[in-house]
Write a protein that holds these residues in place. Sequence first.
Motif, PDB file in Angstrom:
ATOM      1  N   TYR A 147      94.517  -4.338 -45.799  1.00 34.58           N
ATOM      2  CA  TYR A 147      94.888  -5.823 -45.316  1.00 34.58           C
ATOM      3  C   TYR A 147      94.479  -5.804 -43.729  1.00 34.58           C
ATOM      4  O   TYR A 147      93.786  -6.797 -43.102  1.00 34.58           O
ATOM      5  CB  TYR A 147      96.329  -6.349 -45.376  1.00 34.58           C
ATOM      6  CG  TYR A 147      96.769  -6.623 -46.769  1.00 34.58           C
ATOM      7  CD1 TYR A 147      95.668  -6.793 -47.658  1.00 34.58           C
ATOM      8  CD2 TYR A 147      98.065  -6.677 -47.209  1.00 34.58           C
ATOM      9  CE1 TYR A 147      96.352  -7.251 -49.164  1.00 34.58           C
ATOM     10  CE2 TYR A 147      98.290  -7.262 -48.444  1.00 34.58           C
ATOM     11  CZ  TYR A 147      97.497  -7.418 -49.469  1.00 34.58           C
ATOM     12  OH  TYR A 147      97.730  -7.698 -50.687  1.00 34.58           O
ATOM     13  N   ILE A 148      94.635  -4.624 -43.378  1.00 37.33           N
ATOM     14  CA  ILE A 148      94.312  -4.429 -41.880  1.00 37.33           C
ATOM     15  C   ILE A 148      92.865  -4.471 -41.732  1.00 37.33           C
ATOM     16  O   ILE A 148      92.314  -4.967 -40.605  1.00 37.33           O
ATOM     17  CB  ILE A 148      94.912  -3.238 -41.080  1.00 37.33           C
ATOM     18  CG1 ILE A 148      96.433  -3.353 -41.092  1.00 37.33           C
ATOM     19  CG2 ILE A 148      94.235  -2.933 -39.690  1.00 37.33           C
ATOM     20  CD1 ILE A 148      97.231  -2.060 -40.629  1.00 37.33           C
ATOM     21  N   GLY A 149      92.173  -3.910 -42.724  1.00 39.08           N
ATOM     22  CA  GLY A 149      90.738  -3.823 -42.626  1.00 39.08           C
ATOM     23  C   GLY A 149      90.254  -5.147 -42.902  1.00 39.08           C
ATOM     24  O   GLY A 149      89.251  -5.597 -42.248  1.00 39.08           O
ATOM     25  N   TYR A 150      90.683  -6.101 -43.788  1.00 44.15           N
ATOM     26  CA  TYR A 150      90.221  -7.125 -44.047  1.00 44.15           C
ATOM     27  C   TYR A 150      90.587  -8.053 -42.565  1.00 44.15           C
ATOM     28  O   TYR A 150      89.763  -8.957 -42.257  1.00 44.15           O
ATOM     29  CB  TYR A 150      91.077  -8.023 -45.072  1.00 44.15           C
ATOM     30  CG  TYR A 150      91.036  -7.355 -46.280  1.00 44.15           C
ATOM     31  CD1 TYR A 150      89.936  -6.794 -46.722  1.00 44.15           C
ATOM     32  CD2 TYR A 150      91.923  -7.453 -47.382  1.00 44.15           C
ATOM     33  CE1 TYR A 150      89.547  -6.109 -48.181  1.00 44.15           C
ATOM     34  CE2 TYR A 150      92.056  -6.871 -48.684  1.00 44.15           C
ATOM     35  CZ  TYR A 150      90.926  -6.382 -48.877  1.00 44.15           C
ATOM     36  OH  TYR A 150      90.761  -5.759 -50.263  1.00 44.15           O
ATOM     37  N   SER A 151      91.568  -8.024 -41.938  1.00 44.90           N
ATOM     38  CA  SER A 151      91.874  -8.440 -40.734  1.00 44.90           C
ATOM     39  C   SER A 151      90.648  -8.306 -39.699  1.00 44.90           C
ATOM     40  O   SER A 151      90.303  -9.095 -38.785  1.00 44.90           O
ATOM     41  CB  SER A 151      93.135  -8.172 -40.058  1.00 44.90           C
ATOM     42  OG  SER A 151      94.122  -8.449 -41.136  1.00 44.90           O
ATOM     43  N   LEU A 152      90.388  -6.955 -39.506  1.00 48.10           N
ATOM     44  CA  LEU A 152      89.351  -6.542 -38.559  1.00 48.10           C
ATOM     45  C   LEU A 152      87.888  -7.336 -39.139  1.00 48.10           C
ATOM     46  O   LEU A 152      87.410  -7.642 -37.949  1.00 48.10           O
ATOM     47  CB  LEU A 152      89.006  -4.956 -38.421  1.00 48.10           C
ATOM     48  CG  LEU A 152      88.172  -4.317 -37.731  1.00 48.10           C
ATOM     49  CD1 LEU A 152      88.778  -4.799 -36.286  1.00 48.10           C
ATOM     50  CD2 LEU A 152      88.020  -3.062 -37.824  1.00 48.10           C
ATOM     51  N   ILE A 153      87.530  -7.375 -40.196  1.00 41.87           N
ATOM     52  CA  ILE A 153      86.404  -8.112 -40.836  1.00 41.87           C
ATOM     53  C   ILE A 153      86.391  -9.267 -40.375  1.00 41.87           C
ATOM     54  O   ILE A 153      85.388 -10.031 -39.731  1.00 41.87           O
ATOM     55  CB  ILE A 153      86.162  -7.743 -42.175  1.00 41.87           C
ATOM     56  CG1 ILE A 153      86.104  -6.231 -42.343  1.00 41.87           C
ATOM     57  CG2 ILE A 153      85.077  -8.649 -42.669  1.00 41.87           C
ATOM     58  CD1 ILE A 153      85.889  -6.077 -44.049  1.00 41.87           C
ATOM     59  N   ILE A 154      87.494  -9.980 -40.378  1.00 42.33           N
ATOM     60  CA  ILE A 154      87.479 -11.485 -40.298  1.00 42.33           C
ATOM     61  C   ILE A 154      87.467 -11.493 -38.579  1.00 42.33           C
ATOM     62  O   ILE A 154      86.817 -12.654 -38.234  1.00 42.33           O
ATOM     63  CB  ILE A 154      88.906 -12.021 -40.587  1.00 42.33           C
ATOM     64  CG1 ILE A 154      89.067 -12.088 -42.108  1.00 42.33           C
ATOM     65  CG2 ILE A 154      89.177 -13.510 -40.170  1.00 42.33           C
ATOM     66  CD1 ILE A 154      90.459 -12.420 -42.691  1.00 42.33           C
TER      67      ILE A 154
END
Length: 261
Positions: A147-154
């Motif tokens: 989820y942190i990775g998704y947040s960084l991508i967003i």
Amino acid sequence: MPLPSRLSLLGCSRYRTAFVFWKASLEFAILMAGGFAVGMAMGTVLSFIIKRIHGNSLATISLMLLMPFVTYLIAENIHVSGVIAVVTLGLIISRFSNKIFPVQLKNQSKNIWDIIIFLLNGLIFILIGLQFPSVYKSIAPKDILPYIGYSLIITVVALLLRTIRVFLQKGNLQRAFLKGKHKIKEDALLDFKNSLIISWSGMRGIVSLAIAIGLPLTLSNGSAFPQRSAIIFISIAVVLFTLVGQGLTLPWLVRKLTDER
């Protein structure tokens, strides 16, 4: 249990999961579209009234302060997104206020809204502090890093889109200035460094976070809203990435670009 029965149960489970996902997606789309429609309707009503009473600054500002609350309550009562309705109303207010408001009324309105925005920004971060512990506990530990990775991508995608938008506006202003359209003055033009600073200044995501927190706890059939905690967690992480990452590096970027001049 026989293998065919296991496969049958597995297929039914996957079907139910897909059904719940698409049902939640449809309800989410209806929430957004309904909120937009309510905001447009209330904005049209407010515009109609303001055009006839904008000479009375007290009545005008009072209506502008009250209408967002009325809009939100109407949207929520008909089970659509109150947040989207109020955002849409705000865009409409901004559009017609620039056309019909006298300078004095604009200044009065701006001062009042600046105070309200300051207070609401403080409240939303208090809300983050209240919501985050329970959201974090409801997420499986193995899902935290993805989820942190998704947040960084967003965050990166949002920053790239903002940068593209700012540099497109830079080109539009330059072309309009050269053609003498829209009375664009030279001091309104953007150079590369100013455009880069403006792009990097696009921090926070308060509206997105408010929408995420405003998601219902359950669907109409009583089942839990799918991935609600994950959506809130990712929204909070994006806000923190922009505030901490861009916020802490913005002064350095400004000094760096200023020193090069």
